[in-house]
Design an enzyme around this catalytic site. Structure first.
Site, PDB file in Angstrom:
ATOM      1  N   CYS A  57       5.959  -0.498   7.356  1.00 20.56           N
ATOM      2  CA  CYS A  57       5.620   0.757   6.679  1.00 20.56           C
ATOM      3  C   CYS A  57       6.807   1.189   5.840  1.00 20.56           C
ATOM      4  O   CYS A  57       7.954   1.144   6.302  1.00 20.56           O
ATOM      5  CB  CYS A  57       5.284   1.836   7.707  1.00 20.56           C
ATOM      6  SG  CYS A  57       4.794   3.402   6.956  1.00 20.56           S
ATOM      7  N   LEU A  58       6.547   1.628   4.621  1.00 19.44           N
ATOM      8  CA  LEU A  58       7.622   2.054   3.719  1.00 19.44           C
ATOM      9  C   LEU A  58       8.352   3.296   4.240  1.00 19.44           C
ATOM     10  O   LEU A  58       9.468   3.576   3.806  1.00 19.44           O
ATOM     11  CB  LEU A  58       7.061   2.326   2.316  1.00 19.44           C
ATOM     12  CG  LEU A  58       6.562   1.076   1.567  1.00 19.44           C
ATOM     13  CD1 LEU A  58       5.765   1.479   0.327  1.00 19.44           C
ATOM     14  CD2 LEU A  58       7.726   0.175   1.182  1.00 19.44           C
ATOM     15  N   GLN A  85       2.842   9.988   1.950  1.00 22.14           N
ATOM     16  CA  GLN A  85       4.198   9.420   1.988  1.00 22.14           C
ATOM     17  C   GLN A  85       5.066   9.909   0.830  1.00 22.14           C
ATOM     18  O   GLN A  85       6.286   9.812   0.899  1.00 22.14           O
ATOM     19  CB  GLN A  85       4.145   7.889   1.954  1.00 22.14           C
ATOM     20  CG  GLN A  85       3.592   7.278   3.231  1.00 22.14           C
ATOM     21  CD  GLN A  85       3.495   5.777   3.115  1.00 22.14           C
ATOM     22  OE1 GLN A  85       2.575   5.260   2.484  1.00 22.14           O
ATOM     23  NE2 GLN A  85       4.435   5.071   3.703  1.00 22.14           N
ATOM     24  N   GLY A 130       0.843  -1.190   0.000  1.00 25.05           N
ATOM     25  CA  GLY A 130       0.000   0.000   0.000  1.00 25.05           C
ATOM     26  C   GLY A 130       0.876   1.236   0.000  1.00 25.05           C
ATOM     27  O   GLY A 130       2.067   1.156   0.309  1.00 25.05           O
ATOM     28  N   HIS A 173      -4.359   1.347   7.773  1.00 24.68           N
ATOM     29  CA  HIS A 173      -3.003   1.903   7.850  1.00 24.68           C
ATOM     30  C   HIS A 173      -2.866   3.105   6.892  1.00 24.68           C
ATOM     31  O   HIS A 173      -2.312   4.144   7.268  1.00 24.68           O
ATOM     32  CB  HIS A 173      -2.009   0.779   7.505  1.00 24.68           C
ATOM     33  CG  HIS A 173      -0.572   1.168   7.407  1.00 24.68           C
ATOM     34  ND1 HIS A 173       0.388   0.665   8.266  1.00 24.68           N
ATOM     35  CD2 HIS A 173       0.095   1.977   6.538  1.00 24.68           C
ATOM     36  CE1 HIS A 173       1.567   1.170   7.937  1.00 24.68           C
ATOM     37  NE2 HIS A 173       1.421   1.961   6.883  1.00 24.68           N
ATOM     38  N   GLU A 174      -3.402   2.961   5.683  1.00 24.54           N
ATOM     39  CA  GLU A 174      -3.260   4.038   4.680  1.00 24.54           C
ATOM     40  C   GLU A 174      -4.129   5.245   5.016  1.00 24.54           C
ATOM     41  O   GLU A 174      -3.697   6.391   4.837  1.00 24.54           O
ATOM     42  CB  GLU A 174      -3.613   3.530   3.278  1.00 24.54           C
ATOM     43  CG  GLU A 174      -2.807   2.342   2.773  1.00 24.54           C
ATOM     44  CD  GLU A 174      -1.314   2.469   2.909  1.00 24.54           C
ATOM     45  OE1 GLU A 174      -0.819   3.598   3.063  1.00 24.54           O
ATOM     46  OE2 GLU A 174      -0.636   1.418   2.889  1.00 24.54           O
ATOM     47  N   HIS A 189      -2.441   7.390   7.445  1.00 26.36           N
ATOM     48  CA  HIS A 189      -1.436   8.280   6.834  1.00 26.36           C
ATOM     49  C   HIS A 189      -2.083   9.578   6.341  1.00 26.36           C
ATOM     50  O   HIS A 189      -1.495  10.656   6.469  1.00 26.36           O
ATOM     51  CB  HIS A 189      -0.761   7.609   5.633  1.00 26.36           C
ATOM     52  CG  HIS A 189       0.392   6.707   5.955  1.00 26.36           C
ATOM     53  ND1 HIS A 189       1.504   7.131   6.645  1.00 26.36           N
ATOM     54  CD2 HIS A 189       0.629   5.405   5.646  1.00 26.36           C
ATOM     55  CE1 HIS A 189       2.370   6.126   6.752  1.00 26.36           C
ATOM     56  NE2 HIS A 189       1.862   5.058   6.156  1.00 26.36           N
TER      57      HIS A 189
HETATM   58  O1  GNR Z   1       3.993  -2.596   2.603  1.00 19.69           O
HETATM   59  C1  GNR Z   1       3.300  -2.466   3.614  1.00 19.69           C
HETATM   60  N1  GNR Z   1       2.960  -3.575   4.309  1.00 19.69           N
HETATM   61  C2  GNR Z   1       2.033  -3.582   5.342  1.00 19.69           C
HETATM   62  C3  GNR Z   1       1.955  -4.720   6.141  1.00 19.69           C
HETATM   63  C4  GNR Z   1       1.035  -4.789   7.162  1.00 19.69           C
HETATM   64  C5  GNR Z   1       0.202  -3.732   7.401  1.00 19.69           C
HETATM   65  C6  GNR Z   1       0.277  -2.592   6.632  1.00 19.69           C
HETATM   66  C7  GNR Z   1       1.185  -2.511   5.615  1.00 19.69           C
HETATM   67  S1  GNR Z   1       1.250  -1.089   4.625  1.00 19.69           S
HETATM   68  C8  GNR Z   1       2.909  -1.125   4.071  1.00 19.69           C
HETATM   69  C9  GNR Z   1       3.151  -0.055   3.027  1.00 19.69           C
HETATM   70  C10 GNR Z   1       2.979   1.310   3.638  1.00 19.69           C
HETATM   71  O2  GNR Z   1       3.789   1.842   4.353  1.00 19.69           O
HETATM   72  N2  GNR Z   1       1.866   1.932   3.414  1.00 19.69           N
HETATM   73  O3  GNR Z   1       1.615   3.107   3.959  1.00 19.69           O
HETATM   74 NI    NI Z   2       2.763   3.126   5.824  1.00 20.93          NI
END
Ligand code: GNR
Ligand code: NI
Length: 168
Positions: free
Chosen positions: A91-92, A51, A46, A134-135, A138
């Site tokens: 998270c990236l 980001q 995601g 999660h997104e 953000h």
């Molecule tokens: O790549 C991602 N893997 C992930 C794994 C478990 C829960 C959420 C994520 S999102 C993350 C990519 C990211 O940072 N998205 O904002």
């Molecule tokens: Ni993230």
């Protein structure tokens, strides 16, 4: 190098709050394409516009096993949450560190697509449901780090420092 630069924690711009998209034009379609390309290139599942320092309410996700289900959500809103689940998240913007976070187990989401057409995704669960939450966080300037206790925050910072020192 990925197409778009991904902001790294603790960049203050990760705390920006994204504004709703109002124009459903070619620029929006290009942003979505570029975000998907960047997400696949960095092996993420995601990516939120915040980001990549674009404070508009756009997220892209592919939670499939074969990287063949690209999804995009514009102006997403969670309209129902059911149950609780704990999931190990990454998270990236925090490469190499992971933490267990409590989320709703199942969600219903309302959003519009890149054409501005209203859409609904009902009963999203598992990795997809967790990733959407999660997104959307953000877009509101919240990262998985903000969900941790102060002790776990400190631990995660130390791990991140160690990883960053190692990769210098
Ligand atoms: O790549 C991602 N893997 C992930 C794994 C478990 C829960 C959420 C994520 S999102 C993350 C990519 C990211 O940072 N998205 O904002
Ligand atoms: Ni993230």
């Amino acid at each position: 190098m990925p197409l778009l630069n991904i902001l790294q924690f603790p960049d203050p711009r990760l705390k920006n709050i994204a504004a709703p998209v109002e124009h459903f034009d070619a620029e929006l379609a290009t942003l979505i394409d570029n975000m998907l390309e960047t997400m696949y290139e960095t092996r993420g599942i995601g990516l939120a516009s915040i980001q990549v320092n674009v404070p508009k309410r756009v997220i892209v996700i592919d939670a499939s096993d074969n990287e063949n289900e690209p999804r995009h959500f514009v102006n997403p809103e969670i309209i129902a949450k059911r149950g609780v689940i704990e999931w190990e998240e990454g998270c990236l913007s925090f490469p190499g560190v992971y933490a267990k976070i409590k989320r709703a187990k199942e969600i219903d989401v309302k959003y519009v697509d890149k054409h501005g057409k209203p859409q609904e995704l009902l009963n999203a669960t598992g990795l997809l449901g967790v990733c959407i939450q999660h997104e959307i966080d953000h877009l509101d300037g919240i990262t998985f780090y903000d969900h941790l206790s102060s002790l776990k925050k400190e631990l995660l910072r130390k791990k991140l420092d160690k990883i960053r020192r190692r990769s210098l």
